[in-house]
Design a protein around this motif. Structure first.
Motif: not given
Ligand code: BMA
Length: 326
Positions: A17, A21, A23, A26
């Motif tokens: 990742q 980031n 989330d 990815w």
């Protein structure tokens, strides 16, 4: 959290990742992995399914041709990223001569089930329905039957029998660009006759307010079956295809335990927003390594190219439970 439905996949594609980031999912930095013109005659290559095979990977790919025929092609790869696709569509061997010839084929899924690889796909038989076939070697492909009546799409088999029955998810639809759609499960003892249909889930709010459909083959975990599924929002400028996740009961997978209210991935990059059909992410396969919990998700971008995204099993289960609205 361990999954029992896949073997160790130390060679599967993976990228950490990116720093910063936050989330759950990815994207691969080199997306798209398959360009629309990989084959001399391809208009687009997307919504495709891959599995581990021998020392590498194999798959069944949706390739729309430059005459805009929809067909599925076999493919092989050593790393799951660089693919060699057969330039010719799969030519089905009909085990039963009474089965009507396939008029077109799209959106395949592939699953290792018992002793072979089964393929389900959206098959043309006076309208779209669910074709079911198998292969042992990704060279010869056998057509078993159309599992369900038209009109239907997004047929996805579970990777093992549950309580003595094969199970298939599907999404009854219409001949056109269906403006509705719930997910159902059908059951079978022989993969030919399907019945004991059960409702699983319907569209809900926001990104999944118009129709939903099962994505990759569900991943078995101690928490239940992890299912990635696409959801469609009707915007003033047409459909927007995103995807989220649900956790289905292990013994009775028509019971939805958890389901993400937010999407996991929505069309936001150029290759997801611009193409033959803009604003589409459409997952059809995952690879999963039980040792590390790594998951690679293969999805179509804008009905034009094939892309990859990554997540961790633990993280996606935690997120699905935390942000669930059933
Ligand atoms: C669905 C299917 C998918 C496609 C999507 C968006 O009905 O045809 O193959 O990705 O529409 O066009």
């Amino acid at each position: 959290m361990t999954s029992t439905s896949n073997l160790t996949q130390p060679n599967m594609p993976w990228e950490e990742q990116p720093t910063g980031n936050k989330d759950v999912i990815w994207r691969y930095s080199e997306n798209p992995i398959i360009p629309r013109d990989l084959l001399p005659n391809s208009n687009s290559i997307f919504n495709s399914a891959v599995v581990p095979y021998q020392d590498g990977f194999a798959g069944v790919f949706r390739c729309d041709s430059r005459t805009r025929e929809m067909a599925v092609h076999a493919g092989r790869s050593t790393d799951g990223i660089n693919w060699q696709l057969d330039p010719n569509p799969i030519e089905w061997i009909y085990d039963n001569a009474e089965v009507p010839a396939s008029e077109y084929a799209y959106d395949p899924r592939v699953v290792w089930l018992e002793d072979r690889y089964y393929i389900t796909w959206c098959n043309g038989m006076h309208g779209p329905t669910i074709g079911l076939g198998y292969t042992f070697d990704f060279k010869e492909f056998h057509f078993v039957e159309n599992a369900l009546l038209p009109y239907n799409r997004n047929g996805v088999l579970f990777p093992r029998k549950i309580n003595g029955k094969y199970l298939m998810l599907s999404r009854p639809s219409d001949r056109g660009h269906t403006p509705f759609g719930d997910i159902f499960i059908s059951q079978s003892t022989n993969l030919i006759h399907w019945g004991e249909h059960r409702f699983v889930m319907a569209p809900s709010g926001g990104w999944q307010n118009t129709k939903i459909g099962a994505g990759p083959v569900p991943i078995e975990t101690a928490e239940g079956w992890l299912l990635f599924y696409h959801g469609v929002l009707t915007s003033c400028n047409g459909y927007v295809y995103s995807f989220g996740s649900a956790i289905l009961d292990l013994e009775k997978p028509w019971i939805v335990r958890y389901r993400t209210a937010p999407y996991l991935l929505s069309p936001q990059t150029l290759y997801e927003c611009v193409g033959d059909v803009p604003n589409v992410v459409f997952p059809c396969a995952t690879l999963h390594d039980v040792e590390t919990g790594r998951i690679a998700i293969y999805y179509g971008g804008a009905d034009t190219v094939t892309a990859l995204a990554f997540t961790h099993l633990d993280e996606v289960l935690k997120y699905t439970k935390k942000h669930s609205e059933v």
